[in-house]
Scaffold this active site. Sequence first.
Site, PDB file in Angstrom:
ATOM      1  CD  GLU A 304      -2.784   1.507  -0.154  1.00  0.00           C
ATOM      2  OE1 GLU A 304      -2.304   2.198  -0.686  1.00  0.00           O
ATOM      3  OE2 GLU A 304      -3.924   0.572  -0.230  1.00  0.00           O
ATOM      4  CG  ASP A 308      -0.564   5.475  -1.575  1.00  0.00           C
ATOM      5  OD1 ASP A 308      -1.981   4.427  -1.820  1.00  0.00           O
ATOM      6  OD2 ASP A 308      -1.587   4.505   0.442  1.00  0.00           O
ATOM      7  CB  SER A 553      -5.406   0.289  -2.860  1.00  0.00           C
ATOM      8  OG  SER A 553      -6.095  -0.076  -1.441  1.00  0.00           O
ATOM      9  CG  ASP A 596     -20.441   8.698 -19.055  1.00  0.00           C
ATOM     10  OD1 ASP A 596     -20.224   8.108 -17.989  1.00  0.00           O
ATOM     11  OD2 ASP A 596     -20.775   8.629 -19.628  1.00  0.00           O
ATOM     12  N   GLY A 615     -23.766   8.637 -17.383  1.00  0.00           N
ATOM     13  CA  GLY A 615     -23.717   9.762 -16.324  1.00  0.00           C
ATOM     14  C   GLY A 615     -22.971   9.342 -15.570  1.00  0.00           C
ATOM     15  CG  ASP A 617     -21.727   4.625 -13.263  1.00  0.00           C
ATOM     16  OD1 ASP A 617     -20.853   3.966 -12.311  1.00  0.00           O
ATOM     17  OD2 ASP A 617     -21.571   4.695 -14.274  1.00  0.00           O
TER      18      ASP A 617
END
Length: 638
Positions: A304, A308, A553, A596, A615, A617
């Site tokens: 992680e 990052d 992540s 989109d 659009g 969701d």
Amino acid sequence: MRLLSLTWAASLAAAAVALPSRRADLVVHEKRAMEPVEWVQSQRLAADAVLPMRFGLTQNNLHRIEEMLMSVAHPSSPSYGQHFSPEDIVDTFAPSHETVSAVTDWLVESGIAKERLRLSASKGWLEVNATAAEVEDLLAAEYHVYTHPSGARQIGCHSYTVPEHVREHVDIIQPTVHFMHRLPRKDQLQKRSLGESGKLESAIHGGPKTNGQKVTITPSLEHCDEMITLDCLRALYSIDYTPQSTDKNTFGILELTPQAFLQSDLDMFFANFSPSQVGQAPVLVSIDGGVVQTDRQGFNLNGESDLDLEYAFGITNPQPILLLQAGDLVEGASFNNWLDAVDASFCTFEGGDDPTQDGIYPDPVPGGFNQPESCGIVKPPFVVSASYGQDEGSVTPAYAARQCAEYGKLGMLGTTVLYSTGDNGVAGNGGLCLGDDGQPSEEGERFSPDFPVTCPFVTGVGATQVNPGSTVNDPEGACEQVIFSGGGFSNFFALPDYQADAVTGFLTNHPPPFTSAQFNNSGNVRAFPDISANGANYVVAVAGEFVSVFGTSCSAPVVGSMITLINDARITAGKGPVGFINPALYSDTFADSFHDITTGGNQGCDTPGFTATEGWDPVTGLGTPNFTVLMSHFLALP
């Protein structure tokens, strides 16, 4: 902020029904949200055991959080960007004299001498050390000792009561029902890791997944469907900006110990993809003993943080990054611990930390951080990215509301808070769904949303993918490799105004093929995610080798990096940070700022889950950013 009371999810909410008692006006204030997994109720707590009780006082003007936040965050507001000062916030939300008096009088009348009570400087909480016998009599509760096969022990009650006339003055009392579901074991933060570790009972989960494949580096935009690199992301989202005001800008990445980065991994990544950054390291902000441990290494412990930092540094180069490393190696930490670090008032806000959810310091256990907790040690960064979460159903509505209010306060101060949405589609931690009783179950069919991403004052980030055989010039789809992007509808929080049109449009024009037995389809609740970014096939240096990484992540720090670049451009132009971005993202002005996503879904709970469509969701939100357009719109705001 508005909390929602739901009939079908009543087991998740705090019941308020009269109890038969010697005091007829008692009402249940809270009951445990989720029964603990593998913990055994072993015995009653000794009557003379001393409990550090905290009574969280109802804050004044909490109903104004959304209004005040919109005044500085909505692009059509004349005061957009004119963020509040910490003093403004403390003055606005301090409990009333009536509240302080009502709770004090109740405690004194119940036999607790006034001189034993301590009131915080901010008046946010009352504290008293009391015996279990005193507390059980006061709250009409029974405290038990719970044990785990690992040898861990903790105390708690199943529910507690307060007098009817006091109820409106108390938000939360601790320690009571807020059970620490996460286990004090070495891998307690590995929920979204490799999969072969079995079912993890940890309430807080974080970490990407890998398909176990090692990567041979052949950087090219032709292979972005198989290997995502910095250049792939720049091409996908039109990122072409070099920061100019790095000394005035701030970007924080949250990591929870024992998750830690390895400098050798960062340098390995930089050497291949950003040579000028070899040797660059984050600025460590050690929160409650937070340490970048290097004794234990591997994907589950370094994946992680390496992910990052490698991508956040690469995208925002040369922006320094603050590493908000929370928790010691013994006790760990939770979301409230990092909130403590950026805002001293939160340490006493509505009762302070929860001993059964958050790391409580000083930690007397050998090897623990035996110093006062880290309150207000760093100014809130302009952007904070967090790739951790827990099931919304694992916390009580009061606990969730208390924490969510703080995110609202950070938004008022000018901070953007981003959380990943989880990697189990519509399911919860470990792929479990909710049963009829609101508890996680192998047979559960109800969708289980994540938290804190359901808080309407954070930005939820989902995951997409470059579809197999496609290029960066083709439309992405919802991530359906190794993970499924978390998304859905809250069971706690009401629909915020900024999101109402988008959510209503989805439910009206693309109604999901599910009933209220599976998700909250009332159309009146917070929905997530808000936006998305790629979360599949990231090339990450972890523990000395390149691996392929998947998950939301990946997505959260990438979006956080883009917002950090936008803040840099605004600061360079003599403006301030964007702060809470959701009202702007959902506005008509920003409608052309996204790609989109109309293919893919987020299966879970033995269903296909929701489907990405035209659009907004509940799989990919508004879509993925077009950075160039997004930055132009934010630069146009005052």
